[in-house]
Design a protein around this motif. Structure first.
Motif, PDB file in Angstrom:
ATOM      1  N   PHE A 188       0.854  -1.185   0.000  1.00 37.27           N
ATOM      2  CA  PHE A 188       0.000   0.000   0.000  1.00 37.27           C
ATOM      3  C   PHE A 188       0.894   1.241   0.000  1.00 37.27           C
ATOM      4  N   ILE A 189       0.620   2.159  -0.915  1.00 41.36           N
ATOM      5  CA  ILE A 189       1.329   3.435  -0.944  1.00 41.36           C
ATOM      6  C   ILE A 189       0.338   4.504  -0.518  1.00 41.36           C
ATOM      7  N   VAL A 190       0.545   5.041   0.683  1.00 44.02           N
ATOM      8  CA  VAL A 190      -0.399   5.990   1.263  1.00 44.02           C
ATOM      9  C   VAL A 190       0.179   7.398   1.133  1.00 44.02           C
ATOM     10  N   LEU A 191      -0.540   8.258   0.443  1.00 45.15           N
ATOM     11  CA  LEU A 191      -0.153   9.661   0.330  1.00 45.15           C
ATOM     12  C   LEU A 191      -0.842  10.403   1.466  1.00 45.15           C
ATOM     13  N   ASN A 192      -0.075  10.697   2.507  1.00 43.03           N
ATOM     14  CA  ASN A 192      -0.675  11.258   3.715  1.00 43.03           C
ATOM     15  C   ASN A 192      -1.452  12.537   3.402  1.00 43.03           C
ATOM     16  N   ASP A 193      -2.577  12.683   4.071  1.00 45.27           N
ATOM     17  CA  ASP A 193      -3.479  13.795   3.813  1.00 45.27           C
ATOM     18  C   ASP A 193      -2.742  15.132   3.929  1.00 45.27           C
ATOM     19  N   GLY A 194      -2.930  15.978   2.909  1.00 48.66           N
ATOM     20  CA  GLY A 194      -2.378  17.314   2.950  1.00 48.66           C
ATOM     21  C   GLY A 194      -0.895  17.421   2.655  1.00 48.66           C
ATOM     22  N   THR A 195      -0.232  16.332   2.290  1.00 43.86           N
ATOM     23  CA  THR A 195       1.216  16.379   2.057  1.00 43.86           C
ATOM     24  C   THR A 195       1.537  16.395   0.567  1.00 43.86           C
ATOM     25  N   LYS A 196       2.749  16.912   0.264  1.00 40.67           N
ATOM     26  CA  LYS A 196       3.292  16.854  -1.083  1.00 40.67           C
ATOM     27  C   LYS A 196       4.574  16.035  -1.041  1.00 40.67           C
ATOM     28  N   ASN A 197       4.697  15.103  -1.974  1.00 47.25           N
ATOM     29  CA  ASN A 197       5.790  14.144  -1.956  1.00 47.25           C
ATOM     30  C   ASN A 197       6.425  14.073  -3.344  1.00 47.25           C
ATOM     31  N   TYR A 198       7.763  13.925  -3.379  1.00 46.91           N
ATOM     32  CA  TYR A 198       8.480  13.994  -4.644  1.00 46.91           C
ATOM     33  C   TYR A 198       9.494  12.859  -4.732  1.00 46.91           C
ATOM     34  N   LEU A 199       9.490  12.186  -5.897  1.00 42.49           N
ATOM     35  CA  LEU A 199      10.453  11.118  -6.167  1.00 42.49           C
ATOM     36  C   LEU A 199      11.121  11.411  -7.504  1.00 42.49           C
ATOM     37  N   THR A 200      12.475  11.337  -7.521  1.00 43.32           N
ATOM     38  CA  THR A 200      13.227  11.612  -8.740  1.00 43.32           C
ATOM     39  C   THR A 200      14.345  10.589  -8.873  1.00 43.32           C
ATOM     40  N   ASP A 201      14.503  10.042 -10.069  1.00 41.53           N
ATOM     41  CA  ASP A 201      15.604   9.111 -10.316  1.00 41.53           C
ATOM     42  C   ASP A 201      16.704   9.800 -11.119  1.00 41.53           C
ATOM     43  N   GLY A 202      17.795   9.056 -11.392  1.00 40.62           N
ATOM     44  CA  GLY A 202      18.895   9.588 -12.171  1.00 40.62           C
ATOM     45  C   GLY A 202      18.762   9.278 -13.645  1.00 40.62           C
ATOM     46  N   ALA A 203      19.644   9.886 -14.426  1.00 44.94           N
ATOM     47  CA  ALA A 203      19.633   9.660 -15.867  1.00 44.94           C
ATOM     48  C   ALA A 203      20.239   8.312 -16.225  1.00 44.94           C
ATOM     49  N   ASN A 204      20.948   7.693 -15.284  1.00 44.59           N
ATOM     50  CA  ASN A 204      21.434   6.315 -15.473  1.00 44.59           C
ATOM     51  C   ASN A 204      21.322   5.576 -14.156  1.00 44.59           C
ATOM     52  N   TYR A 205      21.230   4.255 -14.239  1.00 49.12           N
ATOM     53  CA  TYR A 205      20.996   3.434 -13.048  1.00 49.12           C
ATOM     54  C   TYR A 205      22.268   2.662 -12.682  1.00 49.12           C
ATOM     55  N   SER A 206      23.258   3.351 -12.186  1.00 47.39           N
ATOM     56  CA  SER A 206      24.495   2.680 -11.791  1.00 47.39           C
ATOM     57  C   SER A 206      24.305   1.842 -10.537  1.00 47.39           C
ATOM     58  N   ASP A 207      23.229   2.079  -9.777  1.00 47.10           N
ATOM     59  CA  ASP A 207      22.929   1.255  -8.598  1.00 47.10           C
ATOM     60  C   ASP A 207      22.378  -0.119  -8.967  1.00 47.10           C
ATOM     61  N   ALA A 208      21.950  -0.301 -10.208  1.00 46.48           N
ATOM     62  CA  ALA A 208      21.305  -1.554 -10.610  1.00 46.48           C
ATOM     63  C   ALA A 208      22.287  -2.715 -10.555  1.00 46.48           C
ATOM     64  N   THR A 209      21.778  -3.897 -10.232  1.00 46.83           N
ATOM     65  CA  THR A 209      22.577  -5.127 -10.194  1.00 46.83           C
ATOM     66  C   THR A 209      21.953  -6.161 -11.114  1.00 46.83           C
ATOM     67  N   ASP A 210      22.742  -7.155 -11.487  1.00 43.75           N
ATOM     68  CA  ASP A 210      22.240  -8.211 -12.365  1.00 43.75           C
ATOM     69  C   ASP A 210      21.231  -9.104 -11.665  1.00 43.75           C
ATOM     70  N   SER A 211      21.258  -9.138 -10.348  1.00 43.93           N
ATOM     71  CA  SER A 211      20.398 -10.063  -9.600  1.00 43.93           C
ATOM     72  C   SER A 211      19.040  -9.475  -9.239  1.00 43.93           C
ATOM     73  N   GLU A 212      18.867  -8.168  -9.433  1.00 52.84           N
ATOM     74  CA  GLU A 212      17.606  -7.521  -9.065  1.00 52.84           C
ATOM     75  C   GLU A 212      17.139  -6.579 -10.169  1.00 52.84           C
ATOM     76  N   ASP A 213      15.820  -6.476 -10.272  1.00 52.38           N
ATOM     77  CA  ASP A 213      15.236  -5.531 -11.227  1.00 52.38           C
ATOM     78  C   ASP A 213      15.182  -4.135 -10.618  1.00 52.38           C
ATOM     79  N   MET A 214      15.342  -3.162 -11.490  1.00 55.05           N
ATOM     80  CA  MET A 214      15.169  -1.756 -11.125  1.00 55.05           C
ATOM     81  C   MET A 214      14.638  -1.065 -12.388  1.00 55.05           C
ATOM     82  N   LYS A 215      13.317  -1.086 -12.551  1.00 55.73           N
ATOM     83  CA  LYS A 215      12.722  -0.746 -13.838  1.00 55.73           C
ATOM     84  C   LYS A 215      12.042   0.616 -13.876  1.00 55.73           C
ATOM     85  N   GLY A 216      12.198   1.397 -12.832  1.00 52.15           N
ATOM     86  CA  GLY A 216      11.549   2.688 -12.829  1.00 52.15           C
ATOM     87  C   GLY A 216      11.918   3.517 -11.628  1.00 52.15           C
TER      88      GLY A 216
END
Length: 629
Positions: A188-216
């Motif tokens: 469950f992703i709960v957007l708490n009442d009255g709050t503003k929330n921001y998510l931003t990724d990078g232009a490349n995914y250097s944190d990604a590993t071969d053993s796990e997906d990171m698709k967005g």
């Protein structure tokens, strides 16, 4: 539609020059109809053009259209909706049906390390603002994220379902996903009442590993269910905005904005479900989709607005070009309520694009595409408003489609199978066919306005059946038609109020259960139809990019009976759907004609056409018979 040969082109031009009388608005003067077994004559009427009339029944009732398919606009809109949450106690996607054992709060920091509270079991590990939660217990945990970081992430491992509460949090990860949920359980992703929330990724995914997906920017192995009345903004710079390898669902009151420059806006492998809330998606990448799934897209409520502006690319797997789509589903698209707005501006861009069926049962659907067709030796891609490889079924709601681009295949609504319209309002405006089916096309009810300015308005590549409703089909000039069925198939009118105009006229089979009349009328002319002193309807022909072959069918018509047509008449009162008005009073006009209705209409060309019972250079009334070319 079938094209006429050069002989008929020459014949039409000669006949038109001899027979047309444009000063009066009508073409021709003493034309003859051939009924099923008898003949009737259509001549100048003795009707007094100055008399007003009594009114017949108003058949346009309950229509929701503003008649603005050529002018409506679409804009991204962050404003929240006034919605209520009606909890289904049998649906586990409602967070109200889940009991949580523990709450852990993570506070991100711009000036130091992130901190955690409520974690006596050591579930959360922290390295700067890189936060990893690993739940190997039997606890159902609620994680509350707050604070701000420009170099961090939240990552989750769990064998249990959980909730992530976004409480005025801002997370930027220059090296990968802002939130990476490796749990395959419901989250469950709960957007708490009255709050503003921001998510931003990078232009490349250097944190990604071969053993796990990171698709967005926001990635999850399991289901993502968004709720709460807060606001979430996702800025995706490398891959998808919100991505689940299961399904994504939004609940009422949630408010989500996704901006994706190099990936799909929202993708759920199994499904994407909009139960409610406000969702805005802006996608600018080449051939990317606003919403994408291998399974079903279901719109149940809320307001979803999608913009795509990316270009096209060559797909080597498909050996053809691919372009953007507002929504792309490999399975079905079901629209059961809410509001869906899509605008696509790139070459070949589409609104709804489905490999299976599209079912519009309720709600409001508005689609605009502005791109053109791309074609070369490698392949082609054409804009479409609504395109399905399977059937398109409409049983309610309001659907508006406008295509502003040009090129063959630039079609408003297209099914590679059949189209069934049972109820609701369908309005389509396009360069190529406004409504096109590869199979049979059925209109059983509702309100249908189809306008093509370069081809047929409604085109069935098998049989065409109109059994009810209100249908206005306005095609282009010769040789295009308002209504068109394939050459080896037939068109039937068994009910409804039908207006069809174009350069040519589709033959209506004599086994049809409802009578029609056919004439040739100038563009931009108002036509009133009377049964004695009773007004049946009034219609104004298009002022440009249309033909003159006009066919009208009404439940008020009886085969073999004569009806009066007034040209240039005054019309007052009544209810209108585009250029059609019913329940009105018809006043004085410039000219009158008497026309005999028949269940059969021979195919013909507008502007003066011979060959078997001429109707003043318009459509031929007769027993069966197709077009003479």
């Amino acid at each position: 539609m079938k094209k006429m040969n050069q002989f008929w082109v020459m014949f039409t031009l000669v006949f038109a020059a001899m027979a047309c009388s444009t000063d009066d608005g009508w073409y021709g003067e003493g034309w003859t109809n051939q009924g099923n077994s008898t003949s009737s004559t259509t001549n100048e009427s003795n009707d007094d053009n100055s008399n007003s009339t009594s009114t017949a029944d108003d058949v346009i009732t309950g229509v929701t259209s503003d008649g603005d398919v050529t002018s409506f606009t679409i804009a991204l809109d962050k404003n929240a909706l006034s919605e209520s949450v009606n909890v289904d106690t049998n649906d586990d996607d409602y967070i109200e049906n889940t009991t949580f054992d523990k709450t852990i709060t993570v506070t991100f920091s711009q000036s130091g390390n992130a901190s955690v509270s409520g974690d006596e079991s050591g579930i959360v590990s922290i390295n700067g603002n890189d936060v990893i939660a690993t739940n190997n217990t039997d606890l159902v945990i609620k994680y509350v994220l707050t604070g701000e970081t420009s170099d961090g992430f939240f990552k989750l491992y769990s064998t249990k379902k959980q909730a992530i509460v976004l409480n005025s949090v801002s997370i930027t990860n220059p090296d990968g996903a802002a939130i990476n949920n490796q749990s395959k359980k419901r989250t469950f992703i709960v957007l708490n009442d009255g709050t503003k929330n921001y998510l931003t990724d990078g232009a490349n995914y250097s944190d990604a590993t071969d053993s796990e997906d990171m698709k967005g920017c926001f990635f999850s192995e399991g289901q993502l269910i968004f709720s709460g009345s807060g606001y979430l903004e996702v800025d995706a710079n490398c891959k998808a905005g919100i991505r689940s390898d299961d399904y994504v669902r939004t609940m009422p009151k949630a408010n989500i904005w996704v901006d994706a420059s190099s990936g799909n806006g929202i993708r759920g492998n199994e499904a994407v479900i909009m139960t409610g809330g406000v969702v805005n998606i802006n996608v600018t990448g080449t051939a990317d989709k606003g919403i994408s799934t291998d399974g079903e897209v279901r719109i149940e409520g809320g307001r979803t607005t999608i913009f795509t502006s990316g270009g096209y690319e060559y797909d080597s797997d498909e050996n053809d070009y691919s372009a953007c789509s507002g929504i792309k589903a490999d399975s079905v698209i079901n629209i059961n309520g809410g509001e869906l707005n899509i605008k696509s501006t790139g070459t070949g861009g589409k609104g709804l694009n489905c490999d299976d069926e599209i079912n519009i049962n309720d709600g409001v659907v508005r689609i605009i595409t502005t791109g053109k067709r791309q074609k070369d030796s490698k392949g082609s891609v054409s804009p479409k408003g609504i395109k399905a490889d399977g059937k398109i079924n409409v049983s309610g709601g309001q659907t508006q489609v406008r295509l502003e681009g040009t090129g063959d295949g630039t079609e408003g609504i297209e099914s590679k199978s059949e189209i069934h319209i049972e109820a609701g309002t369908v309005e389509s405006y396009s360069y190529d066919d406004a409504i096109n089916s590869a199979g049979n096309l059925y209109i059983d009810g509702g309100y249908v306005y189809a306008r093509s300015y370069n081809n047929d308005a409604i085109d069935a590549n098998k049989n065409l059946y109109i059994n009810g409703g209100v249908v206005i089909a306005e095609g282009a000039g010769q040789p295009e038609c308002g209504l068109d069925a394939a050459e080896q198939y037939k068109a039937y009118i068994n009910g409804g109020t039908v207006i069809a105009i174009g350069g040519g006229m589709q033959a209506i089979d004599s086994s049809s259960k409802q009578a029609s009349i056919a004439i040739s009328a100038s563009m931009g002319m108002k036509v009133g139809i009377l049964d004695g002193s009773k007004a049946i309807l009034a219609y104004t022909t298009p002022s440009s990019n249309c033909g003159t072959a006009l066919m009208i069918s009404s439940p008020s018509f009886k085969s073999g009976s004569s009806y009066t047509l007034r040209a240039g008449c005054e019309v007052s009162g009544g209810t209108s759907f585009y250029n059609l008005t019913t329940g009105c009073t018809i006043g004085s006009g410039s000219q009158s004609l008497d026309v005999t209705a028949s269940t059969a209409v021979n195919g013909s060309m507008g502007g003066g056409m011979g060959g078997g019972g001429n109707m003043g250079g318009g459509g031929n009334m007769g027993g069966g018979g197709g077009r003479p070319w």
